[in-house]
Design a protein around this motif. Structure first.
Motif: not given
Ligand SMILES: O=C(O)[C@H]1O[C@H](OP(=O)(O)OP(=O)(O)OC[C@H]2O[C@@H](n3ccc(=O)[nH]c3=O)[C@H](O)[C@@H]2O)[C@H](O)[C@@H](O)[C@@H]1O
Length: 431
Positions: A282, A271, A299, A179, A217-218, A384, A269, A309, A177, A278, A242, A297
């Protein structure tokens, strides 16, 4: 004038203030007076220390006896049984984070082809532990034993290596995670740094040393703007703690490769999503909210740009993990000493086809047949990054990695699983 307490406990840990030795001497003489009194005091202190130590060991032994969730003949038998290899040239793999999303899928894939698998997981409550328990039952049904414990428990890890000569370690236990790192920074240090070092210490001392494949992680690409992200790109601008702990992991594993001859493969990895995923991610939380009629929400980046992503489906990631284990090459050390150079590799495992977050929402709407209530919000400065995009040519060349599932297909499979797992009751998921 400084108090006695200040004199005895210097404020900077690990540094003794030598210039105060004289003052300490003065206090000492004032307290203990003549030589015979000093002798009696010394005797008293020795007796006190001895009784304290034996009391400590009594407390420790009895608490281990009453609370230990591991150890014993039966436990060792289960571990050995789970680690048994059922194919020629198979491997016995210790999978950390085995009750996690990626860990459970990789464990099942290895077991299915006849490799021995032992899992370890601490079942923490970062997200609903009942989902982890359900994954555990799934693995148990396939004959995979999961030890309940933390990778920071050096005695437990050593015991596992004493019990089984693991050929490989698939290290997926981590505080995930992006955030959440602002809420609980120390959990990232605990799992992604301290836990990693404890595990590597055990691997380096094991005889034979296993080959280690682990999840980076990416997010290590941080604020980079050049796309697609290649393994040789800079990774020194992390946007979250993170990401910083994962980057630290890459450096730490490099030193264990260099000093002790451990074979190391780090996987970045991108996303990862899919069935048994998990709930903090998102695609998962959006699904829950859309079904419950709650707003989501979404973003947005600078100048209202959509975030994107390189969403990667779990089955593709599993192939990348298994391919990494198969090609990892041997560690060279023994008895904690390096005997020659060992492989050190890092690969991107992405889909190489980024999709915007609003498109992700539209795909979910289509599969769920429910309209989402979108709330667009400017991306808060919480770690982010605006986009990710993997160059996967290295993984393709070295591992034969070739993702085959696009986001629409993968989300369809996820939604099917979600509805079968949580149920569907007039637009409200049960949970
Ligand atoms: O690729 C990775 O390395 C990472 O991928 C994910 O992180 P993230 O890409 O931020 O994945 P999400 O939390 O599912 O978010 C995906 C997208 O949705 C957006 N988002 C997230 C939550 C939200 O409420 N609204 C929203 O627009 C985020 O800004 C992001 O652009 C995983 O949660 C990390 O553990 C992992 O290491």
């Amino acid at each position: 004038m400084p108090s006695l307490e200040e004199e005895l406990f210097p404020s900077t840990p690990g540094k003794f203030k030598i210039d105060r030795a004289h003052t300490m001497n003065r206090h000492f003489h004032r307290c203990f007076g003549s030589t015979s009194t000093m002798f009696l005091w010394a005797l008293f202190l020795v007796a006190l220390t001895a009784s304290y130590l034996s009391f400590q060991s009594f407390v420790y032994t009895s608490s281990r006896y009453f609370t230990a969730s591991w150890g014993g003949i039966q436990w060792e038998k289960q571990i050995r049984h789970s680690a048994q290899i059922h194919r020629s040239n198979g491997m016995s793999v210790l999978v950390t984070g085995a009750a996690g999303f990626v860990g459970s899928h990789v464990s099942l894939a290895l077991k299915k082809r006849g490799d021995g698998v032992v899992g370890i997981d601490n079942f923490n409550n970062y997200y609903d532990p009942s989902l982890k328990r359900a994954r555990k039952s799934l693995l148990n049904n396939q004959g995979i034993f999961i030890v309940e414990g933390d990778i920071n428990d050096a005695r437990l890890i050593a015991k596992l290596f004493d019990t089984v000569a693991f050929t490989h370690v698939m290290h997926l236990a981590a505080q995930a995670g992006v955030r959440y790192a602002m809420e609980n920074p120390h959990s990232y240090v605990h799992s992604n740094i301290a836990g990693l070092v404890t595990l590597l210490e055990a691997c380096k001392s094991a005889n034979p040393q296993p080959s280690v494949v682990w999840a980076s992680s990416s997010s290590v690409y941080g604020l980079n703007e050049k796309v697609p992200f290649s393994e040789s790109d800079r990774t020194d601008q992390p946007a979250s703690l993170y990401a910083a702990t994962k980057k630290a992991g890459e450096e730490i594993t490099h030193t264990y490769n260099h000093i002790y001859g451990l074979s190391i493969t780090g996987l970045r990895f991108f996303t990862v999503y899919g069935p048994w995923g998990r709930p903090d991610m998102a695609y998962f939380s959006f699904t829950r909210n859309i079904l419950q009629g709650k707003p989501i929400t979404v973003y947005r980046g600078k100048d209202r740009a959509d975030l994107a992503r390189d969403f990667t489906f779990i089955d593709d990631i599993v192939k990348g993990c298994v391919g990494s284990l198969d090609t990892s090459g041997k560690s060279t050390g023994s008895g904690g000493k390096k005997r020659g150079p060992a492989p050190y590799r890092i690969f991107n495992l992405g889909n190489t086809s980024p999709v915007t977050v609003p498109t992700l929402v539209s795909l979910l709407e289509r599969h769920l047949k429910v309209k989402a209530k979108r709330n667009f919000v400017d991306m808060p400065g919480n770690g982010d990054v605006p986009f990710t995009h993997a160059n996967i040519s290295l993984a393709h060349r070295e591992l034969g990695y070739k993702p085959t599932t696009d986001l629409a297909t993968g989300l369809k499979k996820f939604v099917k699983w979600y509805l079968s797992y949580y149920g569907y009751n007039h637009g409200k998921a049960v949970n």
